[in-house]
Design an enzyme around this catalytic site. Structure first.
Site, short mmCIF file in Angstrom:
data_model
loop_
_atom_site.label_atom_id
_atom_site.label_comp_id
_atom_site.label_asym_id
_atom_site.label_seq_id
_atom_site.Cartn_x
_atom_site.Cartn_y
_atom_site.Cartn_z
N TYR A 111 0.83 -1.21 0.00
CA TYR A 111 0.00 0.00 0.00
C TYR A 111 0.87 1.26 0.00
O TYR A 111 1.88 1.33 0.71
CB TYR A 111 -0.92 -0.02 1.24
CG TYR A 111 -1.71 1.23 1.42
CD1 TYR A 111 -2.78 1.52 0.58
CD2 TYR A 111 -1.40 2.14 2.41
CE1 TYR A 111 -3.51 2.68 0.72
CE2 TYR A 111 -2.12 3.31 2.57
CZ TYR A 111 -3.17 3.58 1.71
OH TYR A 111 -3.88 4.74 1.86
N LYS A 116 -11.97 0.64 5.08
CA LYS A 116 -12.42 0.02 3.83
C LYS A 116 -13.58 -0.95 4.11
O LYS A 116 -14.60 -0.52 4.58
CB LYS A 116 -11.23 -0.66 3.17
CG LYS A 116 -9.95 0.20 3.14
CD LYS A 116 -10.07 1.45 2.28
CE LYS A 116 -8.92 2.44 2.48
NZ LYS A 116 -7.57 1.92 2.32
C1 LIG Z 1 -6.31 2.35 2.82
C2 LIG Z 1 -5.30 1.32 3.13
C3 LIG Z 1 -4.38 1.48 4.17
C4 LIG Z 1 -4.33 2.76 5.01
O1 LIG Z 1 -5.44 2.91 5.79
P1 LIG Z 1 -6.04 4.33 6.26
O2 LIG Z 1 -7.24 3.95 7.03
O3 LIG Z 1 -6.32 5.10 5.00
O4 LIG Z 1 -4.99 4.99 7.07
C5 LIG Z 1 -3.50 0.46 4.44
N1 LIG Z 1 -3.49 -0.66 3.70
C6 LIG Z 1 -4.36 -0.86 2.69
C7 LIG Z 1 -4.29 -2.13 1.89
C8 LIG Z 1 -5.28 0.12 2.36
O5 LIG Z 1 -6.12 -0.07 1.33
#
Ligand SMILES: *Cc1c(COP(=O)(O)O)cnc(C)c1O
Length: 392
Positions: free
Chosen positions: A113, A210
């Site tokens: 990421y 997510k």
């Molecule tokens: C979005 C995301 C993150 C970071 O998370 P946040 O809640 O935006 O800080 C880390 N890993 C993956 C795979 C992501 O999609």
């Protein structure tokens, strides 16, 4: 929150199926009033009725009953000893990386990421924590990256945005033989499809922003430790760094998580249909989805996950065409992020991976024509006809 251990035992049956655990996780009913959801304990501190018998929680950075309910909830779902909730996915990831010390080395999935890549290559690098990025589809490359000061292996599978697959059990067992800590970002699969602790991983991480939250309305991160002893170390970091999730957000996240299975199952069915539809088109250069017959990591993925998720990446051939599609689609929101009730169409080259040097980006398959589709809960036929119009 249920404080009586006996009551927890009565409520909690770890042998129950996942869908049942999502609704009955031990603190879904308020033990004082019987209220049908965990109260939001909007308090920073807790009165000591008896100075010799301090309350279970004494200050909300160190512990808050609403956050605690969420932390127990994710630990149950991932099958770990202890769970922790943080202000964002990056707060969870950065806090857990503080288990390392200056001079340590970590082996990391090449297409990790973007935010994790930034943390490692800028902030942690400055603190003398060294990283080697490797293509983890090949276990030999992981082994070759081992140094005398290697302390940990960090995985992300499927990876983002090209959905490459790492053999989790193989990496975890090799890491264990070499005394290395294993971490895995499980954001794309969630514990509904993939429970890395069962494959031998030590710490599971989530951007709960997510799929777990699922409604594009809360920013949160979670971590689950496999053992009590690792849990104690993470607790010390969480309290010491103060990267905690607030009670309102903790409640909102639990609200979203209850429907995880229903949302994931629906979105995955639609994603499979969309991936096959894209795969059959002559004007699409490539489709990345672990559920497709021709996905190179499919067999490994199936050995460690019970589903393929709801994220598809596809290459429309050029940057011009990608931008055209982005401006013409009418149903998905065009945005960074994924894993929500509404479909989200992202453009990695100009969004999540914009900071990556052009050559590195191309090397990793993140071409100018690559789009990432996170399939939501809309009717799939509407989504396909919308995309069809945008593509023609
Ligand atoms: C979005 C995301 C993150 C970071 O998370 P946040 O809640 O935006 O800080 C880390 N890993 C993956 C795979 C992501 O999609």
């Amino acid at each position: 929150m249920i404080e009586d251990a006996k009551k927890i035992e009565q409520t909690l049956d770890k042998e129950r199926k996942f869908a049942t655990k999502l609704l009955h996780f031990g603190s879904e009913i308020d033990s004082v009033t019987g209220a049908s959801s965990v109260p939001i304990y909007q308090a920073s501190t807790f009165h000591h009725h008896d100075i010799y018998n301090p309350p279970q929680h004494d200050y909300s950075r160190s512990g808050n009953p609403t956050r605690q309910a969420l932390e127990d909830y994710i630990a149950l779902l991932e099958g770990g000893a202890r769970g922790f909730a943080f202000a964002s996915g990056m707060a969870a990831i950065s806090t857990v990386f503080m288990l390392l010390s200056a001079g340590d080395h970590v082996i990391v999935t090449e297409d990790v990421y973007g935010g994790t890549y930034r943390l490692l290559t800028t902030i942690l690098k400055r603190m003398n924590i060294e990283t080697t990025f490797v293509d983890m589809t090949d276990l030999n490359l992981v082994k070759e990256a081992l140094q005398e000061n290697t302390k940990a292996v960090y995985m992300e599978t499927p990876s983002n945005p090209t959905l490459k697959i790492t053999d989790v059990a193989a990496v975890a067992s090799w890491a264990q033989d070499n005394g290395l800590l294993t971490l895995l970002d499980n954001t794309f699969m969630t514990p509904y499809y993939q429970r890395p602790i069962e494959q031998g991983v030590d710490i599971v991480l989530h951007s709960a922003t997510k799929f777990l939250g699922g409604h594009s309305d809360v920013l949160a991160g979670l971590a689950v430790a496999r053992t009590e002893s690792l849990g104690r170390q993470i607790k010390q970091l969480q309290n010491g760094m103060g990267t905690v999730l607030a009670p309102q957000e903790s409640w909102l996240l639990m609200r979203g998580m209850k429907t995880l299975e229903a949302r994931m199952a629906h979105s995955e069915k639609s994603a499979a249909k969309l991936a096959n539809w894209l795969n059959d088109r002559a004007d699409i250069e490539a489709v990345y989805y672990p559920g497709l017959e021709n996905h190179p990591g499919r067999a490994v993925h199936e050995s460690q996950s019970s589903g393929y998720g709801a994220v598809i990446s596809f290459d429309v051939g050029s940057g011009e065409r990608a931008k055209e599609v982005l401006s013409r689609v009418r149903i998905p929101i065009v945005a960074v992020s994924l894993g929500a009730v509404e479909s989200i169409l992202s453009y990695p080259a100009m969004m999540s991976h914009a900071a990556m040097p052009h050559s590195v980006r191309l090397e990793r398959g993140i071409t100018d024509g690559l789009l990432r589709f996170s399939v939501g809960l809309e009717d799939i036929d509407d989504l396909i006809s919308d995309l069809n119009e945008a593509l023609s």
